[in-house]
Design a protein around this motif. Structure first.
Motif, PDB file in Angstrom:
ATOM      1  N   SER A 111       0.847  -1.187   0.000  1.00  0.00           N
ATOM      2  CA  SER A 111       0.000   0.000   0.000  1.00  0.00           C
ATOM      3  C   SER A 111       0.889   1.246   0.000  1.00  0.00           C
ATOM      4  CB  SER A 111      -0.923   0.012   1.222  1.00  0.00           C
ATOM      5  OG  SER A 111      -0.177   0.241   2.399  1.00  0.00           O
ATOM      6  N   ALA A 112       0.316   2.348  -0.427  1.00  0.00           N
ATOM      7  CA  ALA A 112       1.067   3.609  -0.467  1.00  0.00           C
ATOM      8  C   ALA A 112       1.485   4.029   0.930  1.00  0.00           C
ATOM      9  CB  ALA A 112       0.228   4.695  -1.131  1.00  0.00           C
ATOM     10  N   TRP A 113       0.638   3.778   1.931  1.00  0.00           N
ATOM     11  CA  TRP A 113       0.957   4.159   3.306  1.00  0.00           C
ATOM     12  C   TRP A 113       2.178   3.398   3.813  1.00  0.00           C
ATOM     13  CZ3 TRP A 113       1.090   1.697   8.067  1.00  0.00           C
ATOM     14  CH2 TRP A 113       1.166   2.541   9.177  1.00  0.00           C
ATOM     15  N   LYS A 114       2.232   2.075   3.549  1.00  0.00           N
ATOM     16  CA  LYS A 114       3.375   1.271   3.985  1.00  0.00           C
ATOM     17  C   LYS A 114       4.657   1.705   3.278  1.00  0.00           C
ATOM     18  CE  LYS A 114       0.828  -2.904   5.209  1.00  0.00           C
ATOM     19  NZ  LYS A 114       0.594  -4.316   4.859  1.00  0.00           N
ATOM     20  N   LYS A 115       4.558   2.020   1.999  1.00  0.00           N
ATOM     21  CA  LYS A 115       5.727   2.496   1.255  1.00  0.00           C
ATOM     22  C   LYS A 115       6.222   3.818   1.825  1.00  0.00           C
ATOM     23  CE  LYS A 115       4.598   0.232  -3.083  1.00  0.00           C
ATOM     24  NZ  LYS A 115       4.216   0.397  -4.486  1.00  0.00           N
ATOM     25  N   ALA A 116       5.295   4.709   2.166  1.00  0.00           N
ATOM     26  CA  ALA A 116       5.679   5.999   2.748  1.00  0.00           C
ATOM     27  C   ALA A 116       6.365   5.799   4.097  1.00  0.00           C
ATOM     28  CB  ALA A 116       4.447   6.894   2.894  1.00  0.00           C
ATOM     29  N   MET A 117       5.855   4.883   4.912  1.00  0.00           N
ATOM     30  CA  MET A 117       6.469   4.618   6.215  1.00  0.00           C
ATOM     31  C   MET A 117       7.879   4.056   6.047  1.00  0.00           C
ATOM     32  SD  MET A 117       4.708   5.502   8.819  1.00  0.00           S
ATOM     33  CE  MET A 117       4.328   6.980   7.935  1.00  0.00           C
ATOM     34  N   LEU A 118       8.042   3.122   5.105  1.00  0.00           N
ATOM     35  CA  LEU A 118       9.368   2.546   4.880  1.00  0.00           C
ATOM     36  C   LEU A 118      10.349   3.576   4.341  1.00  0.00           C
ATOM     37  CD1 LEU A 118       8.432  -0.941   3.422  1.00  0.00           C
ATOM     38  CD2 LEU A 118       9.582  -0.482   5.577  1.00  0.00           C
ATOM     39  N   ALA A 119       9.860   4.589   3.662  1.00  0.00           N
ATOM     40  CA  ALA A 119      10.734   5.629   3.137  1.00  0.00           C
ATOM     41  C   ALA A 119      11.066   6.678   4.197  1.00  0.00           C
ATOM     42  CB  ALA A 119      10.084   6.301   1.933  1.00  0.00           C
ATOM     43  N   TRP A 120      10.108   7.025   5.054  1.00  0.00           N
ATOM     44  CA  TRP A 120      10.301   8.139   5.983  1.00  0.00           C
ATOM     45  C   TRP A 120      10.829   7.744   7.354  1.00  0.00           C
ATOM     46  CZ3 TRP A 120      10.764  13.072   5.052  1.00  0.00           C
ATOM     47  CH2 TRP A 120      10.340  13.534   3.818  1.00  0.00           C
ATOM     48  N   LEU A 121      10.559   6.562   7.852  1.00  0.00           N
ATOM     49  CA  LEU A 121      11.034   6.188   9.193  1.00  0.00           C
ATOM     50  C   LEU A 121      12.552   6.266   9.339  1.00  0.00           C
ATOM     51  CD1 LEU A 121       8.576   3.353  10.263  1.00  0.00           C
ATOM     52  CD2 LEU A 121       8.788   5.650  11.207  1.00  0.00           C
ATOM     53  N   PRO A 122      13.354   5.800   8.379  1.00  0.00           N
ATOM     54  CA  PRO A 122      14.809   5.959   8.533  1.00  0.00           C
ATOM     55  C   PRO A 122      15.247   7.428   8.542  1.00  0.00           C
ATOM     56  CG  PRO A 122      14.326   4.328   6.847  1.00  0.00           C
ATOM     57  CD  PRO A 122      13.026   4.969   7.212  1.00  0.00           C
ATOM     58  N   ARG A 123      14.544   8.264   7.817  1.00  0.00           N
ATOM     59  CA  ARG A 123      14.897   9.692   7.804  1.00  0.00           C
ATOM     60  C   ARG A 123      14.609  10.328   9.150  1.00  0.00           C
ATOM     61  NH1 ARG A 123      12.010  10.862   1.983  1.00  0.00           N
ATOM     62  NH2 ARG A 123      13.373   9.488   0.796  1.00  0.00           N
ATOM     63  N   ILE A 124      13.464  10.014   9.721  1.00  0.00           N
ATOM     64  CA  ILE A 124      13.099  10.586  11.019  1.00  0.00           C
ATOM     65  C   ILE A 124      14.049  10.110  12.105  1.00  0.00           C
ATOM     66  CG2 ILE A 124      11.295  10.589  12.795  1.00  0.00           C
ATOM     67  CD1 ILE A 124       9.260  10.442  10.448  1.00  0.00           C
ATOM     68  N   SER A 125      14.335   8.805  12.138  1.00  0.00           N
ATOM     69  CA  SER A 125      15.245   8.296  13.173  1.00  0.00           C
ATOM     70  C   SER A 125      16.660   8.837  12.982  1.00  0.00           C
ATOM     71  CB  SER A 125      15.249   6.768  13.180  1.00  0.00           C
ATOM     72  OG  SER A 125      15.741   6.265  11.963  1.00  0.00           O
ATOM     73  N   GLY A 126      17.071   9.065  11.740  1.00  0.00           N
ATOM     74  CA  GLY A 126      18.393   9.651  11.489  1.00  0.00           C
ATOM     75  C   GLY A 126      18.493  11.077  12.011  1.00  0.00           C
ATOM     76  N   ILE A 127      17.446  11.865  11.808  1.00  0.00           N
ATOM     77  CA  ILE A 127      17.430  13.246  12.307  1.00  0.00           C
ATOM     78  C   ILE A 127      17.457  13.260  13.827  1.00  0.00           C
ATOM     79  CG2 ILE A 127      15.980  15.312  12.487  1.00  0.00           C
ATOM     80  CD1 ILE A 127      15.142  14.747   9.554  1.00  0.00           C
ATOM     81  N   LEU A 128      16.665  12.382  14.473  1.00  0.00           N
ATOM     82  CA  LEU A 128      16.660  12.317  15.935  1.00  0.00           C
ATOM     83  C   LEU A 128      18.030  11.894  16.469  1.00  0.00           C
ATOM     84  CD1 LEU A 128      13.173  10.711  16.603  1.00  0.00           C
ATOM     85  CD2 LEU A 128      13.855  13.097  16.967  1.00  0.00           C
ATOM     86  N   SER A 129      18.687  10.985  15.796  1.00  0.00           N
ATOM     87  CA  SER A 129      20.027  10.557  16.202  1.00  0.00           C
ATOM     88  C   SER A 129      21.026  11.697  16.090  1.00  0.00           C
ATOM     89  CB  SER A 129      20.470   9.378  15.339  1.00  0.00           C
ATOM     90  OG  SER A 129      21.779   8.997  15.659  1.00  0.00           O
ATOM     91  N   LEU A 130      20.939  12.462  15.017  1.00  0.00           N
ATOM     92  CA  LEU A 130      21.830  13.613  14.831  1.00  0.00           C
ATOM     93  C   LEU A 130      21.615  14.663  15.920  1.00  0.00           C
ATOM     94  CD1 LEU A 130      23.914  15.004  12.973  1.00  0.00           C
ATOM     95  CD2 LEU A 130      21.982  16.060  11.812  1.00  0.00           C
ATOM     96  N   ILE A 131      20.362  14.933  16.255  1.00  0.00           N
ATOM     97  CA  ILE A 131      20.066  15.918  17.315  1.00  0.00           C
ATOM     98  C   ILE A 131      20.605  15.436  18.656  1.00  0.00           C
ATOM     99  CG2 ILE A 131      18.176  16.961  18.645  1.00  0.00           C
ATOM    100  CD1 ILE A 131      16.572  17.029  15.993  1.00  0.00           C
ATOM    101  N   GLY A 132      20.387  14.162  18.975  1.00  0.00           N
ATOM    102  CA  GLY A 132      20.879  13.618  20.247  1.00  0.00           C
ATOM    103  C   GLY A 132      22.390  13.662  20.350  1.00  0.00           C
TER     104      GLY A 132
END
Length: 159
Positions: A111-132
């Motif tokens: 589904s489009a929602w699952k594809k969007a999650m697989l694309a965006w979750l690594p980006r979000i966790s990467g940004i949080l890691s950089l901030i920390g």
């Protein structure tokens, strides 16, 4: 080509490759349920693309020392059944040869929602890691007491 094929040992690696790619020479498919890397209405766009070794390991063809292209993989599909694990693995990464209408398979997300999650979750966790990591470094650099302790220096270096 046929004369060369007859000169090979029957149990050799090159002979096995020639047998599996007999569809390239126009031999008929093994059955009506043969593997189809591309959907019927799509033609592979990147036929001359060399197949990466990691993909060959993924589909179980890591023992072949010859350079494989998408064109040869497409020819091999006619000699593989559709329920074979090699076929299923190849279809999951058919984007390498351009058989998916310029879209990514995203680990078979359906589904489009699952594809969007697989694309965006690594980006979000990467940004949080950089901030920390940045906050840890700032804390150690600003505090003179922390700068002098080996533990804090190691934590800042790992950040």
């Amino acid at each position: 080509f046929e004369a060369y094929a007859h000169s090979l040992e029957a149990d050799g690696q090159e002979c096995e490759l020639i047998q599996s790619s007999s569809g390239y020479c126009g031999c008929p498919p093994i059955s009506d349920t043969h593997c189809r890397l591309c959907d019927e209405d799509l033609k592979p766009e990147y036929e001359q693309t060399l197949i990466d070794e990691r993909f060959l390991q993924y589909i179980g063809l890591e023992d072949i020392d010859l350079p494989l292209t998408c064109e040869l993989i497409i020819a091999m599909q006619f000699q593989i059944e559709s329920d074979d694990p090699i076929c299923k693995a190849g279809r999951s990464r058919r984007d390498i040869c351009g058989c998916n209408d310029d879209g990514w398979d995203y680990m078979q997300a359906n589904s489009a929602w699952k594809k969007a999650m697989l694309a965006w979750l690594p980006r979000i966790s990467g940004i949080l890691s950089l901030i920390g990591a940045s906050l840890i470094i700032l804390h150690v650099v600003r505090d003179t007491k922390c700068r002098g302790q080996m533990y804090n220096q190691l934590v800042a270096a790992m950040s």
